[in-house]
Design an enzyme around this catalytic site. Structure first.
Site, PDB file in Angstrom:
ATOM      1  CD  GLU A   1     -31.880  55.798  68.594  1.00 53.67           C
ATOM      2  OE1 GLU A   1     -32.080  54.550  69.088  1.00 53.67           O
ATOM      3  OE2 GLU A   1     -30.609  56.025  68.961  1.00 53.67           O
TER       4      GLU A   1
ATOM      5  CG  HIS B   1     -32.612  56.435  75.464  1.00 47.27           C
ATOM      6  ND1 HIS B   1     -31.875  57.430  75.389  1.00 47.27           N
ATOM      7  CD2 HIS B   1     -31.711  55.506  75.100  1.00 47.27           C
ATOM      8  CE1 HIS B   1     -30.640  57.084  75.091  1.00 47.27           C
ATOM      9  NE2 HIS B   1     -30.668  55.689  74.712  1.00 47.27           N
TER      10      HIS B   1
END
Length: 414
Positions: A49, A280
């Site tokens: 990402e 995360h």
């Protein structure tokens, strides 16, 4: 084996959540990630990402002295978001884009536009770097699978299983010439999910969290936790401790053994700041690689009867998705036919007016034009959806057949 050369491979994996104009405090977090990587000096860094190539370029400049080798994997409309930084020379790279990756009309999710993929970079550890003199060849891979937006009604489960199957096949066919395989990424699956069991069972990959001698970090190794300020807590209500969806998986293929000495996760904000690196938690593993006396085969991780059950379960879910795709294809095709019939009726009405059959009544040009544009738009949209779901049916059907053949092969083995 005592006396044999060894290598300690330190791996860093992080889903960076770096979407330009959308991610909160993106540039600040990218700067923090770069500072940490420079300070810690990992051997291998796998990032997901990183949607902005400018962010990758900034990291590359910042980390050039510590990680002289890097690669950014380009895919889809907005990019795969995958990149790798390495202390070891990258010999070559390969990107495989999954055949199914969500739906283009689900704009709020956006997985289809990024072209979810697995990126492989083949590296070699040389003696000149003070590591294993036997120069093990290892292809570290970074990957991300389709996100799970609703666990109770997971419409994307068949697509994620197709991706897990293709990832497993990709690893099996690209790792034959390697000594060690390392896979890191956001797999968007819980450890007990059928996709993870299929991936590990079919490839023989081992979970660093389950195999680690020492662990330090979030409870149960969770990487998406409620106390992260970027996490949507409502999505984690059924999981008060969080969930573990980011993994470092590994295996030895040839005459080497691999053990996970230590696994860590980040546990909140970055040092000296009030924000974490991402939504995360990062995963960091120390892998101990050692040559053994004889070559190890490319074995499966689970017993074949158990693996057969896993393949059967995955095939069943893919079959559910196949039937749903066929229904959607039929609905789109029916809509296209109705729109075409409406256009034909309008054309007949216009021809009748031009022929003087209704000359005594004024012709409503505006209404006919608006209706024609509407019917044409529906026709184009429905035709596009029909073509898309036709391709979806073929991909699901192909995967289901592959699983059927694999299951038959497992059942026929003595």
């Amino acid at each position: 084996m005592e006396g044999e050369p060894t290598l300690q491979l330190r791996v860093f994996d992080l889903n960076c959540w770096a979407i330009r104009y959308l991610s909160k405090r993106r540039q600040e977090r990218v700067q923090l990630i770069g500072d940490t990587l420079r300070r810690e000096g990992f051997d291998l860094v796998l990032l997901q990402e990183v949607w902005s190539e400018q962010d990758y370029s900034d990291l590359k400049v910042k980390l050039g002295g510590c990680y002289p080798f890097s690669h950014y994997f380009r895919s889809g409309v907005i990019g795969s978001g995958l990149c790798v930084f390495s202390r070891f020379p990258i010999l070559d790279t390969l990107l495989y884009q999954y055949s199914l990756n969500g739906y283009p009309y689900m704009l709020q999710h956006g997985d289809w536009f990024c072209g979810k993929s697995v990126g492989l970079s083949r590296s070699r550890a040389g003696a000149s770097m003070g590591v294993l003199a036997s120069r093990p060849l290892f292809p570290p891979s970074s990957c991300q699978l389709h996100a799970e937006y609703c666990r109770e009604k997971d419409a994307y489960l068949p697509h994620r299983l197709v991706q897990a199957w293709e990832l497993a096949q990709f690893i099996r066919h690209t790792s034959k010439a390697a000594d060690v395989v390392v896979l890191g990424g956001d797999l968007n699956m819980h450890p007990e999910d059928v996709g993870i069991r299929l991936l590990r069972g079919w490839t023989g990959l081992r979970d660093a969290f389950a195999e680690a001698t020492r662990f330090e970090g979030c409870e149960d190794g969770c990487t998406l936790v409620p106390n992260n300020c970027f996490t949507v807590n409502s999505e984690l209500l059924p999981f008060p401790l969080g969930i573990r969806i980011d993994y470092i998986l590994y295996k030895a293929v040839s005459s080497f053994t691999v053990k996970c000495e230590e696994l860590k996760t980040t546990t909140g904000t970055a040092p000296g700041t009030d924000i974490p690196f991402s939504d995360h938690e990062a995963v960091m593993a120390t892998l101990h690689i050692q040559r053994q006396g004889q070559a190890a085969g490319d074995t499966l991780a689970t017993a074949e009867p158990t693996l057969a059950d896993v393949v059967t379960e995955a095939r069943t879910e893919v079959g559910v998705g196949l039937r749903a795709a066929r229904r959607q294809r039929y609905s789109a095709g029916r809509m296209a036919v109705l729109a075409l019939l409406l256009l034909l009726l309008q054309a007949a009405a216009v021809l009748g007016t031009l022929a003087g059959l209704a000359a005594e009544q004024p012709f409503p040009k505006l209404s006919f034009s608006l209706l024609a544009f509407f019917a044409l738009g529906v026709l184009l949209l429905a035709t596009g959806l029909h073509l898309f779901h036709t391709m979806e049916v073929k991909m699901l059907q192909g995967t289901e057949e592959q699983m059927r053949m694999a299951l038959r092969a497992l059942q026929e083995r003595p």
